[in-house]
Design a protein around this motif. Structure first.
Motif, PDB file in Angstrom:
ATOM      1  N   GLY A   1       0.761  -1.051  -0.088  1.00 35.51           N
ATOM      2  CA  GLY A   1      -0.123   0.148  -0.065  1.00 35.51           C
ATOM      3  C   GLY A   1       0.736   1.286   0.205  1.00 35.51           C
ATOM      4  N   ALA A   2       1.943   1.131  -0.694  1.00 32.95           N
ATOM      5  CA  ALA A   2       2.955   2.263  -0.816  1.00 32.95           C
ATOM      6  C   ALA A   2       2.958   3.032  -2.036  1.00 32.95           C
ATOM      7  CB  ALA A   2       4.435   1.920  -0.684  1.00 32.95           C
ATOM      8  N   PRO A   3       2.922   4.570  -2.006  1.00 33.66           N
ATOM      9  CA  PRO A   3       3.044   5.127  -3.336  1.00 33.66           C
ATOM     10  C   PRO A   3       3.980   4.977  -4.083  1.00 33.66           C
ATOM     11  CG  PRO A   3       3.614   6.581  -1.329  1.00 33.66           C
ATOM     12  CD  PRO A   3       3.455   5.212  -0.597  1.00 33.66           C
ATOM     13  N   VAL A   4       4.140   4.988  -5.284  1.00 39.86           N
ATOM     14  CA  VAL A   4       5.173   5.090  -6.345  1.00 39.86           C
ATOM     15  C   VAL A   4       5.128   6.072  -7.197  1.00 39.86           C
ATOM     16  CG1 VAL A   4       6.297   3.719  -8.107  1.00 39.86           C
ATOM     17  CG2 VAL A   4       5.183   2.493  -6.101  1.00 39.86           C
ATOM     18  N   SER A   5       6.349   6.766  -7.482  1.00 43.49           N
ATOM     19  CA  SER A   5       6.268   7.840  -8.277  1.00 43.49           C
ATOM     20  C   SER A   5       7.194   7.569  -9.600  1.00 43.49           C
ATOM     21  CB  SER A   5       6.643   9.127  -7.822  1.00 43.49           C
ATOM     22  OG  SER A   5       5.852   9.690  -6.992  1.00 43.49           O
ATOM     23  N   LEU A   6       6.854   8.085 -10.629  1.00 39.84           N
ATOM     24  CA  LEU A   6       7.759   8.019 -12.011  1.00 39.84           C
ATOM     25  C   LEU A   6       8.278   9.339 -12.564  1.00 39.84           C
ATOM     26  CD1 LEU A   6       7.829   4.866 -14.312  1.00 39.84           C
ATOM     27  CD2 LEU A   6       7.828   7.406 -15.274  1.00 39.84           C
ATOM     28  N   LEU A   7       9.207   9.586 -12.841  1.00 42.92           N
ATOM     29  CA  LEU A   7       9.876  10.650 -13.709  1.00 42.92           C
ATOM     30  C   LEU A   7      10.222  10.377 -14.876  1.00 42.92           C
ATOM     31  CD1 LEU A   7      12.080  12.352 -10.694  1.00 42.92           C
ATOM     32  CD2 LEU A   7       9.683  12.747 -11.139  1.00 42.92           C
ATOM     33  N   MET A   8       9.835  11.238 -15.917  1.00 43.10           N
ATOM     34  CA  MET A   8      10.349  11.006 -17.214  1.00 43.10           C
ATOM     35  C   MET A   8      11.267  12.159 -17.509  1.00 43.10           C
ATOM     36  SD  MET A   8       9.789   8.800 -19.955  1.00 43.10           S
ATOM     37  CE  MET A   8       8.188   8.187 -19.828  1.00 43.10           C
ATOM     38  N   VAL A   9      12.617  11.611 -18.083  1.00 44.73           N
ATOM     39  CA  VAL A   9      13.533  13.018 -18.194  1.00 44.73           C
ATOM     40  C   VAL A   9      13.865  12.672 -19.598  1.00 44.73           C
ATOM     41  CG1 VAL A   9      15.823  13.828 -17.524  1.00 44.73           C
ATOM     42  CG2 VAL A   9      14.441  12.422 -15.847  1.00 44.73           C
ATOM     43  N   ASP A  10      13.959  13.998 -20.327  1.00 43.54           N
ATOM     44  CA  ASP A  10      14.042  14.082 -21.831  1.00 43.54           C
ATOM     45  C   ASP A  10      15.021  15.333 -22.159  1.00 43.54           C
ATOM     46  OD1 ASP A  10      13.053  12.790 -24.327  1.00 43.54           O
ATOM     47  OD2 ASP A  10      12.819  14.907 -24.708  1.00 43.54           O
ATOM     48  N   ALA A  11      15.978  14.880 -22.848  1.00 43.57           N
ATOM     49  CA  ALA A  11      16.918  16.067 -23.163  1.00 43.57           C
ATOM     50  C   ALA A  11      16.348  17.045 -23.969  1.00 43.57           C
ATOM     51  CB  ALA A  11      18.363  15.570 -23.908  1.00 43.57           C
ATOM     52  N   ASN A  12      16.564  18.393 -23.800  1.00 46.42           N
ATOM     53  CA  ASN A  12      16.074  19.560 -24.671  1.00 46.42           C
ATOM     54  C   ASN A  12      16.964  19.829 -25.876  1.00 46.42           C
ATOM     55  OD1 ASN A  12      13.841  19.951 -22.759  1.00 46.42           O
ATOM     56  ND2 ASN A  12      14.941  21.373 -21.619  1.00 46.42           N
ATOM     57  N   ASP A  13      16.330  19.609 -27.118  1.00 43.33           N
ATOM     58  CA  ASP A  13      17.091  20.037 -28.286  1.00 43.33           C
ATOM     59  C   ASP A  13      18.246  19.221 -28.423  1.00 43.33           C
ATOM     60  OD1 ASP A  13      17.025  21.391 -30.336  1.00 43.33           O
ATOM     61  OD2 ASP A  13      17.888  23.222 -29.672  1.00 43.33           O
TER      62      ASP A  13
ATOM     63  N   GLY B   1       4.066  18.646 -21.584  1.00 41.04           N
ATOM     64  CA  GLY B   1       3.464  19.996 -21.299  1.00 41.04           C
ATOM     65  C   GLY B   1       4.694  20.832 -20.546  1.00 41.04           C
ATOM     66  N   VAL B   2       5.736  20.389 -19.879  1.00 44.21           N
ATOM     67  CA  VAL B   2       6.841  21.128 -19.286  1.00 44.21           C
ATOM     68  C   VAL B   2       7.419  21.659 -20.444  1.00 44.21           C
ATOM     69  CG1 VAL B   2       8.956  21.045 -18.167  1.00 44.21           C
ATOM     70  CG2 VAL B   2       6.891  19.785 -17.296  1.00 44.21           C
ATOM     71  N   LYS B   3       7.859  20.857 -21.543  1.00 45.98           N
ATOM     72  CA  LYS B   3       8.763  21.358 -22.825  1.00 45.98           C
ATOM     73  C   LYS B   3       7.822  22.507 -23.453  1.00 45.98           C
ATOM     74  CE  LYS B   3      11.134  17.288 -24.313  1.00 45.98           C
ATOM     75  NZ  LYS B   3      12.539  17.810 -24.293  1.00 45.98           N
ATOM     76  N   ASN B   4       6.607  22.365 -23.594  1.00 49.32           N
ATOM     77  CA  ASN B   4       5.922  23.122 -24.176  1.00 49.32           C
ATOM     78  C   ASN B   4       5.822  24.715 -23.577  1.00 49.32           C
ATOM     79  OD1 ASN B   4       5.205  21.514 -26.227  1.00 49.32           O
ATOM     80  ND2 ASN B   4       3.446  20.785 -25.275  1.00 49.32           N
ATOM     81  N   THR B   5       6.023  24.589 -22.213  1.00 46.04           N
ATOM     82  CA  THR B   5       5.817  25.817 -21.435  1.00 46.04           C
ATOM     83  C   THR B   5       7.343  26.377 -21.341  1.00 46.04           C
ATOM     84  OG1 THR B   5       6.346  24.871 -19.243  1.00 46.04           O
ATOM     85  CG2 THR B   5       4.081  25.109 -19.887  1.00 46.04           C
TER      86      THR B   5
ATOM     87  N   LEU C   1       1.719   4.937 -15.644  1.00 53.03           N
ATOM     88  CA  LEU C   1       2.941   5.859 -15.014  1.00 53.03           C
ATOM     89  C   LEU C   1       3.595   6.588 -16.065  1.00 53.03           C
ATOM     90  CD1 LEU C   1       3.771   4.043 -11.868  1.00 53.03           C
ATOM     91  CD2 LEU C   1       2.877   6.325 -11.795  1.00 53.03           C
ATOM     92  N   LEU C   2       4.011   5.519 -17.089  1.00 52.35           N
ATOM     93  CA  LEU C   2       4.822   6.186 -18.060  1.00 52.35           C
ATOM     94  C   LEU C   2       3.988   7.325 -18.925  1.00 52.35           C
ATOM     95  CD1 LEU C   2       6.533   2.732 -18.964  1.00 52.35           C
ATOM     96  CD2 LEU C   2       7.620   4.907 -18.305  1.00 52.35           C
ATOM     97  N   ALA C   3       2.970   6.819 -19.419  1.00 51.04           N
ATOM     98  CA  ALA C   3       1.874   7.631 -20.221  1.00 51.04           C
ATOM     99  C   ALA C   3       1.603   9.071 -19.345  1.00 51.04           C
ATOM    100  CB  ALA C   3       0.721   7.162 -20.513  1.00 51.04           C
ATOM    101  N   LYS C   4       1.354   9.085 -18.330  1.00 51.29           N
ATOM    102  CA  LYS C   4       0.907  10.176 -17.514  1.00 51.29           C
ATOM    103  C   LYS C   4       2.133  11.219 -17.213  1.00 51.29           C
ATOM    104  CE  LYS C   4      -0.904  12.097 -13.275  1.00 51.29           C
ATOM    105  NZ  LYS C   4      -1.560  11.936 -12.073  1.00 51.29           N
ATOM    106  N   ALA C   5       3.519  10.472 -17.005  1.00 58.01           N
ATOM    107  CA  ALA C   5       4.607  11.162 -16.828  1.00 58.01           C
ATOM    108  C   ALA C   5       5.183  11.830 -18.206  1.00 58.01           C
ATOM    109  CB  ALA C   5       5.641  10.206 -16.395  1.00 58.01           C
TER     110      ALA C   5
ATOM    111  N   ILE D   1      11.504  17.381 -17.209  1.00 57.74           N
ATOM    112  CA  ILE D   1      11.004  16.418 -16.459  1.00 57.74           C
ATOM    113  C   ILE D   1       9.580  16.306 -16.026  1.00 57.74           C
ATOM    114  CG2 ILE D   1      11.485  15.082 -14.327  1.00 57.74           C
ATOM    115  CD1 ILE D   1      14.210  16.443 -14.078  1.00 57.74           C
ATOM    116  N   GLY D   2       9.085  15.166 -16.564  1.00 54.71           N
ATOM    117  CA  GLY D   2       7.472  14.988 -16.238  1.00 54.71           C
ATOM    118  C   GLY D   2       7.238  14.052 -14.928  1.00 54.71           C
TER     119      GLY D   2
END
Length: 198
Positions: A60-72, A192-196, A182-186, A152-153
């Motif tokens: 019953g523990a939470p899990v987070s996932l980060l997606m990291v992508d290089a810009n340009d 969204g971060v890249k677009n801002t 998790l992968l799709a949401k991240a 990073i998402g």
């Protein structure tokens, strides 16, 4: 004489078993690692992530996932060469490694895209980790003086306080579905971060 031959053959056979076991273990490890960044490759990341998600659901523990992508990233390869591009990928991996816990999973999913699975980390803690990762990755040296930034998402599966909902899926499918979610949401959050930013 016959006894010594049998003992000798037994020793050779035992050595062969130990050696082949080591080779098999080494090959299995290599099959799950990205040789450039020394992180898990997609296959290795997904296999280990499913195990962690199963454990998280059980506890019953939470899990987070980060997606990291290089810009340009293409600009780094085009302007500074593929050696600088490889150096940038290693910088991303090293920058992540210096800020996460030893049991967090880092995987290079392909190209310049990395995923980080953070067992036991809720949404707030994952959000607080993002600026530290950005700083750590940005401070890594890159060949030919190329400048590297990343987007990073993040996504969190809030399992704390209850068992993961049972969906009637067969064993293992629930973890597959959770990982896909998790992968799709991240990934959406990262774009969204890249677009801002640009």
């Amino acid at each position: 004489m016959a006894a010594s031959v049998v003992i000798g053959l037994g020793a050779v056979f035992a050595y062969f078993l130990v050696f082949s076991g080591r080779v098999t273990a080494e090959l299995a490890l290599q099959a799950h690692l990205d040789p450039l960044t020394e992180t898990l490759n997609r296959r290795g990341f997904e296999e280990r992530a499913r195990q962690e998600l199963k454990r998280a659901a059980r506890n019953g523990a939470p899990v987070s996932l980060l997606m990291v992508d290089a810009n340009d990233f293409k600009r780094i390869n085009d302007n500074f060469g593929h050696q600088a591009g490889d150096s940038a990928l290693r910088a991303i991996a090293n920058g992540i490694r210096t800020r996460v816990r030893p049991y967090d999973l880092i995987g290079r999913l392909g190209g310049d895209e990395f995923a980080v699975l953070l067992p036991g980390l809720g949404e707030q803690a994952a959000a607080e980790l993002v600026p530290r990762l950005l700083q750590s990755i940005g401070s890594q040296p890159i060949e030919n003086g190329a400048q590297l930034t990343v987007s990073i998402g993040r996504a969190t599966e809030p399992l704390a306080g209850s068992e993961a909902p049972r969906t009637g899926l067969k064993d293992g499918s629930q973890e597959d579905e959770m990982l896909r979610r998790l992968l799709a949401k991240a990934d959406r959050d990262m774009y969204g971060v890249k677009n801002t930013q640009f």
